[in-house]
Scaffold this active site. Sequence first.
Site, short mmCIF file in Angstrom:
data_model
loop_
_atom_site.label_atom_id
_atom_site.label_comp_id
_atom_site.label_asym_id
_atom_site.label_seq_id
_atom_site.Cartn_x
_atom_site.Cartn_y
_atom_site.Cartn_z
CG ASP A 44 -48.23 -0.13 -37.77
OD1 ASP A 44 -47.41 0.58 -38.39
OD2 ASP A 44 -48.44 -0.02 -36.54
CD GLU A 73 -43.07 3.82 -29.86
OE1 GLU A 73 -43.35 3.47 -31.02
OE2 GLU A 73 -43.52 3.27 -28.83
CG ASP A 122 -47.74 -3.11 -34.97
OD1 ASP A 122 -47.75 -2.06 -34.28
OD2 ASP A 122 -46.69 -3.66 -35.35
CB SER A 123 -50.69 -0.37 -30.68
OG SER A 123 -51.43 0.52 -31.49
CE LYS A 177 -46.56 3.29 -37.47
NZ LYS A 177 -45.69 2.30 -36.81
CD GLU A 201 -42.21 -1.43 -35.36
OE1 GLU A 201 -41.29 -2.16 -34.90
OE2 GLU A 201 -43.31 -1.28 -34.81
#
Length: 267
Positions: free
Chosen positions: A86, A185, A47-48, A116, A118
């Site tokens: 993501d 991270e 999602d970057s 993925k 978080e």
Amino acid sequence: MGKQKVTTHTLSEMKRRGEKIAMLTAYDYSMALLLDKAGIDVILVGDSAANVMAGHLTTLPISLDQMIYHGSSVVRGVKRALVVVDLPFGTYQGDPLQALHSSIRIMKETGADCVKLEGGAEVAESVEKIISAGIPVMGHLGLTPQSINKFGTYVVRATDEKEAEKLYNDAILLDKLGCSAIVLEKIPSSLGGKVSKAVSTPIIGIGAGNMVDGQILVLHDMLGISEQFSPRFLRRYHQLNTEINRAVSSYIEDVKNKDFPNESEQY
Ligand code: KIV
């Protein structure tokens, strides 16, 4: 590097053999084609993309439809690498059924291999629900950019005992739930090593030191396309911004000087 498709099983085998996993982000077909040809093990459609592709300050604005667009573009360029997409902010937190529906959309509409998300204990039910439908899940702990408004800063995470303990327990939980890999991270290297030793799930680090099972970088950062972002963990393998500037400046000059196109470049 074998030609066989990389699966989540391949990642577990690599960890067992002590072979490091190389992972990079990509958001489009052309880059995915190049990364796959070069032999990358895993491609993350991160999602970057919100930052790198769309110029947003955080990853929060990107939508599920936009992630699906990027994910399907990447999948069309890949033959061998495992492709992970993501789950964007707001499509899985707090509602396991919504998490499942978002993941099903990603798997059906992109052809990716894994999703993925978080977080640890807070998203455990969502992780369980997604995995129960046969969808592989990659976790993400430490600096989790979707929570930037809670953290208020991008500094190194889990430097105090309490946060380090929570991260460790979250990793154990994600391992027990059956995650296929976990990204750590921007945390102390010693903690990365400790987590990697404690779980059988492959641990992929970004700023988590060299005692983990693999590494990921954002493609545009490691190629030097983006100039401003310079955290300590980032190694730049190229200065593409300079190369691109040089090429585009030459093109502009050639057009202005009527040097392009020449005789052999026209019909
Ligand atoms: O979105 C992303 O690029 C990521 C990596 C930084 C791990 O989540």
